[in-house]
Write a protein that holds these residues in place. Structure first.
Motif, mmCIF file in Angstrom:
data_model
loop_
_atom_site.group_PDB
_atom_site.id
_atom_site.type_symbol
_atom_site.label_atom_id
_atom_site.label_comp_id
_atom_site.label_asym_id
_atom_site.label_seq_id
_atom_site.Cartn_x
_atom_site.Cartn_y
_atom_site.Cartn_z
ATOM 1 N N GLY A 133 0.768 -1.237 0.000
ATOM 2 C CA GLY A 133 0.000 0.000 0.000
ATOM 3 C C GLY A 133 0.799 1.287 0.000
ATOM 4 N N SER A 136 -0.289 7.974 3.731
ATOM 5 C CA SER A 136 -0.800 6.620 3.512
ATOM 6 C C SER A 136 -0.276 5.725 4.635
ATOM 7 C CB SER A 136 -0.327 6.078 2.159
ATOM 8 O OG SER A 136 -0.719 6.953 1.106
ATOM 9 N N GLN A 190 -4.302 -1.614 8.497
ATOM 10 C CA GLN A 190 -4.064 -1.843 7.066
ATOM 11 C C GLN A 190 -3.117 -3.021 6.835
ATOM 12 O OE1 GLN A 190 -3.224 1.377 8.452
ATOM 13 N NE2 GLN A 190 -5.380 1.959 8.200
#
Length: 209
Positions: A54, A70, A76
């Protein structure tokens, strides 16, 4: 001496089959707790649980701060659960800024990958430590202290941050004040800002009260 050697060998043999928990991939379907997420059963863990892609792509910086973060936190990236470790990518457009913010649960190590970044933090003694960082340079931000990052020289910049927690937390000062329902009179009273300015900033960031 012989008896000591025999005892040592017996002890090693008796503990050689003890179970060691090498990792605890987060079960994100369960609730997070003080010790982190519960573990996915090891039989269901795959190599993909320890890989996260990611941060490989740039984020959209078309916003009010001309920047984006991010995260690769436990939410995540389940593989970092329980490892006291996580990361994030910072994309900053020309003059982009990551506003004053804190991570209540972690120290941060910033690594500049592209461009130049003016970065700094404010100590509890109200001393400002700041530096323009170039590619390959690092800066640390102690846990809980207000800090910021700004793209320097009117060029875009990229950096990666590493945190000493799988869930470092994030609170952005401007958003806490002007994107919340913290009332205008209280903000003015506790910050000494003019109420009209507070209202203007609330209108920009979407706050109420």
């Amino acid at each position: 001496m012989f008896l000591q050697i025999v005892f040592l060998l017996s002890f090693l043999l008796s503990t050689s089959h003890a179970t060691v928990q090498d990792f605890c991939v987060a079960d994100l379907k369960s609730a997070d707790g003080p010790a982190g997420f519960p573990c996915v059963p090891p039989a269901k863990v795959t190599s993909d649980d320890f890989v996260f892609a990611g941060l490989s792509e740039a984020a959209n910086v078309t916003n009010i701060i001309n920047a984006a973060v991010s995260p690769a936190f436990v939410g995540q990236f389940p593989g970092v659960n329980g490892l006291d470790l996580s990361a994030a990518r910072l994309d900053l457009g020309p003059a982009g800024v990551i506003p004053l913010h804190t991570h209540p649960g972690a120290n941060e190590l910033l690594i500049v990958n592209q461009g130049h970044i003016l970065a700094g933090f404010i100590s509890s003694s109200n001393v400002v430590y700041q530096k323009v960082l170039k590619r390959g340079e690092l800066m640390v931000f102690p846990q809980g202290l207000l800090h910021f990052q700004i793209a320097a020289h009117k060029r875009k910049a990229i950096a990666f941050a590493v945190f000493s927690s799988a869930n470092p937390g994030l609170q952005i000062l401007d958003f806490a004040l002007f994107a919340s329902n913290f009332s205008t009179p209280l903000i003015a009273q506790t910050t000494f800002l003019d109420p009209d300015l507070v209202k203007k900033l609330k209108s920009v960031l979407g706050g109420s009260g």
